[in-house]
Design a protein around this motif. Structure first.
Motif, PDB file in Angstrom:
ATOM      1  N   ARG A  59      20.171 -84.419  15.640  1.00 29.35           N
ATOM      2  CA  ARG A  59      19.418 -83.186  15.474  1.00 29.35           C
ATOM      3  C   ARG A  59      19.013 -82.594  16.819  1.00 29.35           C
ATOM      4  O   ARG A  59      19.018 -81.380  17.000  1.00 29.35           O
ATOM      5  CB  ARG A  59      18.174 -83.461  14.615  1.00 29.35           C
ATOM      6  CG  ARG A  59      18.499 -83.635  13.136  1.00 29.35           C
ATOM      7  CD  ARG A  59      17.288 -84.074  12.345  1.00 29.35           C
ATOM      8  NE  ARG A  59      17.589 -84.138  10.915  1.00 29.35           N
ATOM      9  CZ  ARG A  59      16.801 -84.715  10.025  1.00 29.35           C
ATOM     10  NH1 ARG A  59      15.674 -85.293  10.401  1.00 29.35           N
ATOM     11  NH2 ARG A  59      17.135 -84.710   8.748  1.00 29.35           N
ATOM     12  N   THR A  94      23.508 -70.553   4.851  1.00 30.67           N
ATOM     13  CA  THR A  94      22.387 -70.783   3.934  1.00 30.67           C
ATOM     14  C   THR A  94      22.890 -71.041   2.519  1.00 30.67           C
ATOM     15  O   THR A  94      22.409 -71.949   1.831  1.00 30.67           O
ATOM     16  CB  THR A  94      21.429 -69.586   3.948  1.00 30.67           C
ATOM     17  OG1 THR A  94      20.916 -69.419   5.269  1.00 30.67           O
ATOM     18  CG2 THR A  94      20.282 -69.803   2.977  1.00 30.67           C
ATOM     19  N   ASP A 123      11.807 -70.050   6.088  1.00 33.72           N
ATOM     20  CA  ASP A 123      12.629 -71.049   6.754  1.00 33.72           C
ATOM     21  C   ASP A 123      13.363 -71.820   5.669  1.00 33.72           C
ATOM     22  O   ASP A 123      12.741 -72.506   4.850  1.00 33.72           O
ATOM     23  CB  ASP A 123      11.753 -71.974   7.594  1.00 33.72           C
ATOM     24  CG  ASP A 123      12.550 -72.997   8.394  1.00 33.72           C
ATOM     25  OD1 ASP A 123      13.770 -73.105   8.156  1.00 33.72           O
ATOM     26  OD2 ASP A 123      11.959 -73.672   9.247  1.00 33.72           O
ATOM     27  N   ARG A 144      14.970 -74.384   5.774  1.00 32.75           N
ATOM     28  CA  ARG A 144      14.770 -75.824   5.866  1.00 32.75           C
ATOM     29  C   ARG A 144      13.462 -76.262   5.206  1.00 32.75           C
ATOM     30  O   ARG A 144      13.330 -77.396   4.761  1.00 32.75           O
ATOM     31  CB  ARG A 144      14.785 -76.250   7.335  1.00 32.75           C
ATOM     32  CG  ARG A 144      15.018 -77.730   7.558  1.00 32.75           C
ATOM     33  CD  ARG A 144      14.923 -78.018   9.051  1.00 32.75           C
ATOM     34  NE  ARG A 144      15.369 -79.354   9.345  1.00 32.75           N
ATOM     35  CZ  ARG A 144      16.638 -79.704   9.588  1.00 32.75           C
ATOM     36  NH1 ARG A 144      17.563 -78.767   9.567  1.00 32.75           N
ATOM     37  NH2 ARG A 144      16.977 -80.934   9.852  1.00 32.75           N
ATOM     38  N   THR A 149      15.926 -77.452  -0.272  1.00 32.25           N
ATOM     39  CA  THR A 149      16.589 -78.126   0.843  1.00 32.25           C
ATOM     40  C   THR A 149      15.732 -79.241   1.426  1.00 32.25           C
ATOM     41  O   THR A 149      16.249 -80.290   1.816  1.00 32.25           O
ATOM     42  CB  THR A 149      16.945 -77.118   1.950  1.00 32.25           C
ATOM     43  OG1 THR A 149      15.796 -76.307   2.242  1.00 32.25           O
ATOM     44  CG2 THR A 149      18.086 -76.217   1.526  1.00 32.25           C
ATOM     45  N   ALA A 150      14.420 -79.035   1.496  1.00 32.26           N
ATOM     46  CA  ALA A 150      13.544 -80.072   2.034  1.00 32.26           C
ATOM     47  C   ALA A 150      13.610 -81.338   1.194  1.00 32.26           C
ATOM     48  O   ALA A 150      13.711 -82.454   1.722  1.00 32.26           O
ATOM     49  CB  ALA A 150      12.107 -79.553   2.114  1.00 32.26           C
ATOM     50  N   LEU A 176      17.019 -83.105   1.665  1.00 33.78           N
ATOM     51  CA  LEU A 176      17.042 -83.897   2.895  1.00 33.78           C
ATOM     52  C   LEU A 176      16.245 -85.180   2.726  1.00 33.78           C
ATOM     53  O   LEU A 176      16.640 -86.243   3.231  1.00 33.78           O
ATOM     54  CB  LEU A 176      16.499 -83.078   4.062  1.00 33.78           C
ATOM     55  CG  LEU A 176      17.464 -82.054   4.665  1.00 33.78           C
ATOM     56  CD1 LEU A 176      16.725 -81.105   5.611  1.00 33.78           C
ATOM     57  CD2 LEU A 176      18.600 -82.761   5.407  1.00 33.78           C
ATOM     58  N   ASP A 187      22.119 -80.593   8.024  1.00 34.56           N
ATOM     59  CA  ASP A 187      21.409 -80.261   9.264  1.00 34.56           C
ATOM     60  C   ASP A 187      22.071 -79.093   9.977  1.00 34.56           C
ATOM     61  O   ASP A 187      21.411 -78.145  10.415  1.00 34.56           O
ATOM     62  CB  ASP A 187      21.373 -81.472  10.196  1.00 34.56           C
ATOM     63  CG  ASP A 187      20.111 -82.298  10.022  1.00 34.56           C
ATOM     64  OD1 ASP A 187      19.108 -81.755   9.542  1.00 34.56           O
ATOM     65  OD2 ASP A 187      20.137 -83.491  10.362  1.00 34.56           O
ATOM     66  N   THR A 225      21.541 -75.751   8.192  1.00 34.62           N
ATOM     67  CA  THR A 225      20.172 -75.218   8.107  1.00 34.62           C
ATOM     68  C   THR A 225      19.468 -75.129   9.443  1.00 34.62           C
ATOM     69  O   THR A 225      18.517 -74.364   9.586  1.00 34.62           O
ATOM     70  CB  THR A 225      19.310 -76.093   7.176  1.00 34.62           C
ATOM     71  OG1 THR A 225      19.250 -77.436   7.690  1.00 34.62           O
ATOM     72  CG2 THR A 225      19.875 -76.106   5.768  1.00 34.62           C
ATOM     73  N   LEU A 226      19.931 -75.901  10.445  1.00 32.06           N
ATOM     74  CA  LEU A 226      19.158 -76.003  11.681  1.00 32.06           C
ATOM     75  C   LEU A 226      19.148 -74.699  12.458  1.00 32.06           C
ATOM     76  O   LEU A 226      18.135 -74.325  13.058  1.00 32.06           O
ATOM     77  CB  LEU A 226      19.717 -77.139  12.551  1.00 32.06           C
ATOM     78  CG  LEU A 226      18.861 -77.513  13.757  1.00 32.06           C
ATOM     79  CD1 LEU A 226      17.446 -77.868  13.338  1.00 32.06           C
ATOM     80  CD2 LEU A 226      19.491 -78.668  14.525  1.00 32.06           C
ATOM     81  N   SER A 263      16.652 -72.539  10.978  1.00 28.98           N
ATOM     82  CA  SER A 263      15.333 -73.115  11.213  1.00 28.98           C
ATOM     83  C   SER A 263      14.873 -72.870  12.643  1.00 28.98           C
ATOM     84  O   SER A 263      13.705 -72.542  12.891  1.00 28.98           O
ATOM     85  CB  SER A 263      15.369 -74.625  10.921  1.00 28.98           C
ATOM     86  OG  SER A 263      14.104 -75.200  11.089  1.00 28.98           O
ATOM     87  N   THR A 285      13.510 -80.881  15.348  1.00 30.47           N
ATOM     88  CA  THR A 285      13.859 -79.660  14.629  1.00 30.47           C
ATOM     89  C   THR A 285      13.365 -78.404  15.347  1.00 30.47           C
ATOM     90  O   THR A 285      13.446 -77.315  14.775  1.00 30.47           O
ATOM     91  CB  THR A 285      13.281 -79.685  13.197  1.00 30.47           C
ATOM     92  OG1 THR A 285      11.848 -79.729  13.267  1.00 30.47           O
ATOM     93  CG2 THR A 285      13.779 -80.897  12.437  1.00 30.47           C
TER      94      THR A 285
END
Length: 434
Positions: A56, A86, A226, A228, A233-234, A237, A279, A282-283, A286, A382
């Motif tokens: 990450r 997304t 966001d 993420r 999505t949270a 993960l 990751d 979405t990163l 984010s 992140t």
């Protein structure tokens, strides 16, 4: 007391062993050369523990440069609400959650329809237990936390409300005060109530408008969104992290251990690949949300306040070191004097911390900014690199603060936070000295 460059230069100097330039010498800080960066980073690089966290960080550093350049060209305009990455991330998240649903359905069917075998209900209960671990669940306020509600701190919540209005959102329902040198926001409970975690280790070292900028940044996460942080999505993960932990190899002490490690090899790396893919998808969004939250910080607390906040983020390691030093100093005195020393350490802890960090000269902040660029320092895996966040905040057109933090407001907030400050000071001295 504030130490300036003049105070640092009043110390002795010596020539740089690399380029011969004059290097100011101050016993409290690292000697380094501003001309050639000699000794600018004498410590070892930050540890990168854990394969996922390291990956990450690499992604954050790679995307950080691209995003800050793009935001500067587009004046920080918001991204499309739904781009291809997304949509793909949401699809993978739904796939992960579908596994949990299948476990529930399969477990129920085995329990209900498999009584004639005797084995199927046992397997069904096992599947339901796994699904219970992986199930999406709303956040909760931490146990034994120091939680403030609106009736407990009306001035603090009024400030948060005003900052929220300035950045296009509303305030929070609760504030958790702790001793960390950090701050964050999230939701809790089935109704998705908002909570802000406010660490005194960071709050106490900030100047007035930097505090407003901090609140603006955190509340900016709600106003900009966001992907993420979205529950779908949270929680996906989180489920993948549970799978990865469960499938982690065990020390091969027995033959059975070797067999289990071999059997879980492909699923383990499949889960790891899904985490990396989610990751990557979405990163970028984010990280962009972090930059936009920094823009909210500048809007609420002024550009100068936002830039100052970034500098204070570079010294959070020094905050922990100073708190530990204060506790150890109190512990070194035993008997009755030791008890009095602890009480004295607790009483003025946060004031001494603010004075110690406020005593940092500009030259030391400049060194830390250069170290940040060399190491790619991030608040966590992140966040974009801090030096890029500072660069983006500083590049924005200077603007006044939409929310002021004057002496009267400071006095009200100090009175409201006094019980929390005292309780956390006792905790810090007790934990570090014990």
């Amino acid at each position: 007391m504030e130490t300036t460059d003049a105070a640092v230069n009043a110390k002795t100097t010596r020539p740089c062993p690399q380029c011969g330039s004059t290097v100011p010498v101050c016993e409290r800080y690292v000697d380094w050369c501003a001309a050639c960066d000699w000794n600018v980073d004498p410590g070892a690089p930050d540890p990168r523990r854990g394969r996922i966290a390291a990956a990450r960080r690499r992604l954050a550093q790679g995307f950080g440069e691209q995003l800050v350049a793009g935001l500067e060209q587009t004046a920080g305009s918001a991204p499309p609400a739904r781009d291809v990455s997304t949509l793909l991330a949401l699809g993978i998240a739904l796939l992960v959650h579908s596994v949990t649903v299948l476990l529930v359905v399969g477990g129920v069917l085995l329990v209900v329809l498999g009584w004639d075998t005797g084995v199927q209900p046992v397997v069904g209960v096992l599947l339901l237990a796994i699904a219970a671990v992986l199930r999406p669940r709303p956040g909760r306020l931490p146990k034994d936390a120091l939680v403030l509600y609106r009736a407990d701190a009306p001035a603090l919540f009024a400030l948060i409300d005003e900052v929220g209005a300035a950045v296009g959102t509303h305030g929070v329902h609760a504030v958790v005060v702790d001793a960390e040198a950090n701050a964050s926001v999230t939701t809790y409970g089935p109704r998705g109530r908002r909570v802000m975690f406010l660490g005194l280790g960071l709050w106490e070292i900030l100047r007035p408008q930097e505090r407003v900028a901090l609140l603006g940044h955190e509340l900016g996460h709600f106003s900009h969104g966001d992907v993420r942080r979205a529950w779908i999505t949270a929680w996906a993960l989180n489920a993948l992290s549970v799978w990865h932990y469960t499938l982690a190899p065990t020390p091969a002490v027995k033959l059975l251990d070797r067999f289990v490690n071999a059997a879980t090899f492909l699923p383990r790396w499949g889960v790891y690949g899904l985490i990396l893919l989610l990751d990557r998808l979405t990163l970028r969004a984010s990280l962009r949300a972090e930059y936009l939250a920094d823009a909210s910080a500048a809007r609420a607390g002024s550009t100068q306040g936002a830039v100052g906040l970034m500098d204070r983020l570079l010294v959070t390691e020094s905050v922990d070191a100073e708190l530990r030093r204060q506790a150890v100093a109190a512990r070194m005195r035993g008997g009755r004097d030791g008890r009095e020393a602890r009480l004295a350490a607790e009483e003025g802890l946060w004031e001494r911390l603010a004075e110690r960090i406020g005593d940092f000269p500009e030259r030391e902040f400049e060194r830390l900014r250069r170290v940040s660029a060399l190491r790619g320092h991030c608040v966590d895996s992140t966040h974009p690199p801090t030096h890029l966040r500072r660069r983006h905040a500083a590049a924005a057109a200077a603007g006044p603060a939409l929310v002021s933090y004057d002496d009267s407001r400071a006095a009200l907030l100090a009175a409201e936070l006094a019980p929390a400050r005292a309780a956390l000071a006792r905790m810090v001295i007790s934990d570090y000295a014990g």
